[in-house]
Design an enzyme around this catalytic site. Structure first.
Site, PDB file in Angstrom:
ATOM      1  N   LEU A   1       0.816  -1.229   0.000  1.00 59.83           N
ATOM      2  CA  LEU A   1       0.000   0.000   0.000  1.00 59.83           C
ATOM      3  C   LEU A   1       0.844   1.271   0.000  1.00 59.83           C
ATOM      4  CD1 LEU A   1      -2.928  -0.967   2.439  1.00 59.83           C
ATOM      5  CD2 LEU A   1      -2.846  -1.173  -0.046  1.00 59.83           C
TER       6      LEU A   1
ATOM      7  N   GLY B   1      -0.655   2.057  -3.673  1.00 65.24           N
ATOM      8  CA  GLY B   1      -2.010   1.559  -3.948  1.00 65.24           C
ATOM      9  C   GLY B   1      -2.959   1.889  -2.798  1.00 65.24           C
TER      10      GLY B   1
ATOM     11  N   ASP C   1       5.333  -6.424   1.987  1.00 63.96           N
ATOM     12  CA  ASP C   1       6.335  -5.868   1.067  1.00 63.96           C
ATOM     13  C   ASP C   1       6.939  -6.994   0.222  1.00 63.96           C
ATOM     14  OD1 ASP C   1       8.967  -4.747   0.152  1.00 63.96           O
ATOM     15  OD2 ASP C   1       8.275  -3.067   1.378  1.00 63.96           O
TER      16      ASP C   1
ATOM     17  N   GLN D   1       8.378   0.278  -7.573  1.00 66.11           N
ATOM     18  CA  GLN D   1       8.579   1.703  -7.403  1.00 66.11           C
ATOM     19  C   GLN D   1       8.458   2.209  -8.844  1.00 66.11           C
ATOM     20  OE1 GLN D   1       9.094   5.174  -7.399  1.00 66.11           O
ATOM     21  NE2 GLN D   1      10.930   4.430  -8.396  1.00 66.11           N
TER      22      GLN D   1
ATOM     23  N   TYR E   1      14.811   4.214 -12.915  1.00 61.99           N
ATOM     24  CA  TYR E   1      13.607   3.372 -13.043  1.00 61.99           C
ATOM     25  C   TYR E   1      13.729   2.466 -14.268  1.00 61.99           C
ATOM     26  CZ  TYR E   1       8.751   2.337 -14.396  1.00 61.99           C
ATOM     27  OH  TYR E   1       7.592   1.706 -14.802  1.00 61.99           O
TER      28      TYR E   1
ATOM     29  N   ARG F   1      10.476  19.939 -19.630  1.00 66.96           N
ATOM     30  CA  ARG F   1      11.183  19.267 -18.539  1.00 66.96           C
ATOM     31  C   ARG F   1      12.474  18.653 -19.051  1.00 66.96           C
ATOM     32  NH1 ARG F   1       6.987  15.456 -15.397  1.00 66.96           N
ATOM     33  NH2 ARG F   1       6.678  14.687 -17.504  1.00 66.96           N
TER      34      ARG F   1
HETATM   35  P1  NAD Z   1       0.911   1.848  -9.000  1.00 74.95           P
HETATM   36  O1  NAD Z   1       1.913   2.642  -8.208  1.00 74.95           O
HETATM   37  O2  NAD Z   1      -0.500   2.280  -9.000  1.00 74.95           O
HETATM   38  O3  NAD Z   1       0.981   0.318  -8.574  1.00 74.95           O
HETATM   39  C1  NAD Z   1       2.109  -0.279  -8.006  1.00 74.95           C
HETATM   40  C2  NAD Z   1       1.645  -1.024  -6.769  1.00 74.95           C
HETATM   41  O4  NAD Z   1       2.794  -1.663  -6.173  1.00 74.95           O
HETATM   42  C3  NAD Z   1       1.046  -0.108  -5.708  1.00 74.95           C
HETATM   43  O5  NAD Z   1      -0.197  -0.614  -5.275  1.00 74.95           O
HETATM   44  C4  NAD Z   1       2.074  -0.121  -4.567  1.00 74.95           C
HETATM   45  O6  NAD Z   1       1.465   0.034  -3.293  1.00 74.95           O
HETATM   46  C5  NAD Z   1       2.719  -1.477  -4.777  1.00 74.95           C
HETATM   47  N1  NAD Z   1       4.085  -1.529  -4.244  1.00 74.95           N
HETATM   48  C6  NAD Z   1       5.084  -0.630  -4.443  1.00 74.95           C
HETATM   49  N2  NAD Z   1       6.192  -1.028  -3.788  1.00 74.95           N
HETATM   50  C7  NAD Z   1       5.878  -2.206  -3.164  1.00 74.95           C
HETATM   51  C8  NAD Z   1       6.606  -3.094  -2.328  1.00 74.95           C
HETATM   52  N3  NAD Z   1       7.878  -2.848  -1.978  1.00 74.95           N
HETATM   53  N4  NAD Z   1       5.984  -4.197  -1.878  1.00 74.95           N
HETATM   54  C9  NAD Z   1       4.665  -4.445  -2.217  1.00 74.95           C
HETATM   55  N5  NAD Z   1       3.941  -3.640  -2.981  1.00 74.95           N
HETATM   56  C10 NAD Z   1       4.541  -2.523  -3.451  1.00 74.95           C
HETATM   57  O7  NAD Z   1       1.501   1.808 -10.481  1.00 74.95           O
HETATM   58  P2  NAD Z   1       0.866   1.237 -11.834  1.00 74.95           P
HETATM   59  O8  NAD Z   1       0.831   2.373 -12.775  1.00 74.95           O
HETATM   60  O9  NAD Z   1      -0.354   0.452 -11.557  1.00 74.95           O
HETATM   61  O10 NAD Z   1       2.033   0.272 -12.290  1.00 74.95           O
HETATM   62  C11 NAD Z   1       1.957  -1.144 -12.189  1.00 74.95           C
HETATM   63  C12 NAD Z   1       3.170  -1.730 -12.891  1.00 74.95           C
HETATM   64  O11 NAD Z   1       3.163  -1.353 -14.267  1.00 74.95           O
HETATM   65  C13 NAD Z   1       4.504  -1.235 -12.318  1.00 74.95           C
HETATM   66  O12 NAD Z   1       5.398  -2.324 -12.308  1.00 74.95           O
HETATM   67  C14 NAD Z   1       4.950  -0.188 -13.315  1.00 74.95           C
HETATM   68  O13 NAD Z   1       6.348  -0.067 -13.337  1.00 74.95           O
HETATM   69  C15 NAD Z   1       4.403  -0.769 -14.612  1.00 74.95           C
HETATM   70  N6  NAD Z   1       4.170   0.233 -15.663  1.00 74.95           N
HETATM   71  C16 NAD Z   1       3.247   1.222 -15.504  1.00 74.95           C
HETATM   72  C17 NAD Z   1       3.056   2.143 -16.533  1.00 74.95           C
HETATM   73  C18 NAD Z   1       2.038   3.247 -16.425  1.00 74.95           C
HETATM   74  O14 NAD Z   1       1.934   4.046 -17.374  1.00 74.95           O
HETATM   75  N7  NAD Z   1       1.261   3.351 -15.367  1.00 74.95           N
HETATM   76  C19 NAD Z   1       3.824   2.080 -17.703  1.00 74.95           C
HETATM   77  C20 NAD Z   1       4.773   1.064 -17.807  1.00 74.95           C
HETATM   78  C21 NAD Z   1       4.921   0.124 -16.786  1.00 74.95           C
END
Ligand code: NAD
Length: 306
Positions: free
Chosen positions: A33, A36, A51, A75, A140, A264
Site C-alpha cells: 500500500l 495503492g 512488502d 517503485q 527506473y 522538462r
Molecule cells: P501503481 O503505483 O498504481 O501500482 C504499483 C503497486 O505496487 C502499488 O499498489 C504499490 O502500493 C505497490 N508496491 C510498491 N512497492 C511495493 C513493495 N515494496 N511491496 C509491495 N507492494 C509494493 O503503479 P501502476 O501504474 O499500476 O504500475 C503497475 C506496474 O506497471 C509497475 O510495475 C509499473 O512499473 C508498470 N508500468 C506502468 C506504466 C504506467 O503508465 N502506469 C507504464 C509502464 C509500466
C-alpha cells in the site's frame, strides 16, 4: 486456477485482479500500500499487506503455490528513482528477485512481468521494436531492465517460465494524479478542480497512450502465450499533449484553460512502440481508441470523489 498479483492494490494491478476474479481465478494480492489503496481491492480477492522484499512475501507464495504470478508491484515513479536510486533498485530489482525465488521454490507455472518503454531510454526511431537497443536514461528504466535480465536467468538456470510485457503510457480509472502521475490523471484532476492544465514546452511531444483495459487483456493473453519472450504492449499510435487537450475539451464540453510552461529536462520528445509482435504471438490487440478511453476515464473521475 490460483493467481498472485503483486501490486494488486495499485492502478493497473487492481484492474487485472477484477478481470481474473471475473474469470473465476482465486486471487491473492501482495501489496504494501505504498502507492495503492484498499479502496481499489476487489472484495473477493485475498489481500496480504506485505512488502515484496520481505520473507513474508516469499512465504505467501510458498504456502499458496499459485499457478501463475503477475508481478506488477514496483517503485514506478521516474522522479523518485532519480532522487533515491537505492530505494528504486531495492524494490524493483531485489523485490523482483525475492518474488522469482519464491516462484521457483513453489513450482509456479509462469510469471508475467510489468516492464516499461522506459527501458529503451531516448533511442530515437518512429516505432520502437523489442529488438531495439535498451539504454535507459532513468534509474527506473535501468532497474526494470535489470529485473528483466533476472527473468531470463531464472528461466535459464531453473526453467521458470515468464513473459515480459513492456507497457506504453497507461491511463484509465484509478490512476493516481499524485506525485508524477500520468498526464491523463493529472489533467483530469485539474479539470475536476477547475484548475488550468500545465503543458510542458510546446505540447507537441507525443506519447503512445494505452487504456488500462487493453493492458489487462495483454496480461490475460500472456497466461497461455508468449512464453520466454518480450512484448511491447501499446497502441502503436501517437497522441501529442496538444491533441490530448483538444480531446479533453471536446469531452468536457466547454473550453478548458491551459498554460504552457518550460519543457522538462530529460523528457523524451516522441515515444511510440511497435505492437506487431504482440498481435502476432500473443494473440492480443488493443481495442480502445484514445477518445473512448478518455471518455471512460473522464466519467470515472467526474463521478468519483478521487
Ligand atoms: P501503481 O503505483 O498504481 O501500482 C504499483 C503497486 O505496487 C502499488 O499498489 C504499490 O502500493 C505497490 N508496491 C510498491 N512497492 C511495493 C513493495 N515494496 N511491496 C509491495 N507492494 C509494493 O503503479 P501502476 O501504474 O499500476 O504500475 C503497475 C506496474 O506497471 C509497475 O510495475 C509499473 O512499473 C508498470 N508500468 C506502468 C506504466 C504506467 O503508465 N502506469 C507504464 C509502464 C509500466
Amino acid at each position: 486456477m490460483k493467481a498472485v498479483v503483486t501490486g494488486g492494490a495499485g492502478f493497473i494491478g487492481s484492474h487485472l485482479v477484477d478481470e481474473l476474479i471475473k474469470n473465476y481465478f482465486e486471487v491473492h494480492i501482495i501489496d504494501n500500500l505504498s502507492a495503492g489503496g484498499i479502496k481499489n481491492i476487489h472484495p473477493m480477492a485475498i489481500f496480504h499487506e506485505i512488502d515484496i522484499r520481505s520473507k513474508d512475501a516469499k512465504e505467501i507464495i510458498n504456502r499458496e503455490r499459485p499457478d501463475i504470478v503477475f508481478h506488477l508491484a514496483a517503485q514506478a515513479d521516474v522522479g523518485i528513482s532519480i532522487r533515491y536510486p537505492n530505494l528504486d533498485a531495492g524494490v524493483n530489482i531485489n523485490g523482483t528477485i525475492n518474488i522469482l525465488e519464491a516462484c521457483r521454490e513453489s513450482d509456479v507455472k509462469k510469471v508475467i512481468f510489468a516492464s516499461t518503454s522506459a527501458v529503451y531510454g531516448d533511442f530515437r526511431t518512429d516505432q520502437l521494436l523489442e529488438s531495439d537497443p535498451t539504454v535507459p536514461i532513468s534509474f527506473y528504466g535501468l532497474s526494470k531492465l535489470s529485473a528483466e535480465s533476472y527473468f531470463h536467468l531464472f528461466h535459464h538456470l531453473y526453467g521458470l517460465s515468464f513473459t515480459i510485457l513492456r507497457y506504453g503510457n497507461v491511463y484509465g480509472p484509478r490512476q493516481s494524479a499524485k506525485g508524477e502521475g500520468g498526464v491523463v490523471a493529472v489533467f483530469l484532476d485539474r479539470i475536476k478542480n477547475g484548475e488550468p492544465l500545465m503543458i510542458y514546452g510546446d505540447g507537441e511531444q507525443t506519447r503512445d497512450f494505452i487504456y488500462v483495459k487493453d493492458i489487462v487483456q495483454a496480461n490475460m493473453a500472456a497466461i497461455d502465450n508468449g512464453h520466454q519472450d518480450i512484448f511491447n504492449i501499446s497502441t502503436a499510435k501517437t497522441t501529442s499533449i496538444n491533441q490530448l487537450v483538444s480531446y479533453l475539451n471536446k469531452i468536457h464540453g466547454s473550453a478548458i484553460d491551459s498554460k504552457n510552461t518550460s519543457g522538462r529536462i530529460g523528457d523524451i520528445k516522441h515515444s511510440c512502440l511497435n505492437n506487431q509482435k504482440a498481435i502476432q504471438k500473443l494473440g492480443w490487440r488493443p481495442v480502445f481508441n484514445i477518445y473512448q478511453g478518455l471518455e471512460d476515464t473522464y466519467k470515472y473521475i467526474m463521478g468519483s470523489g478521487s
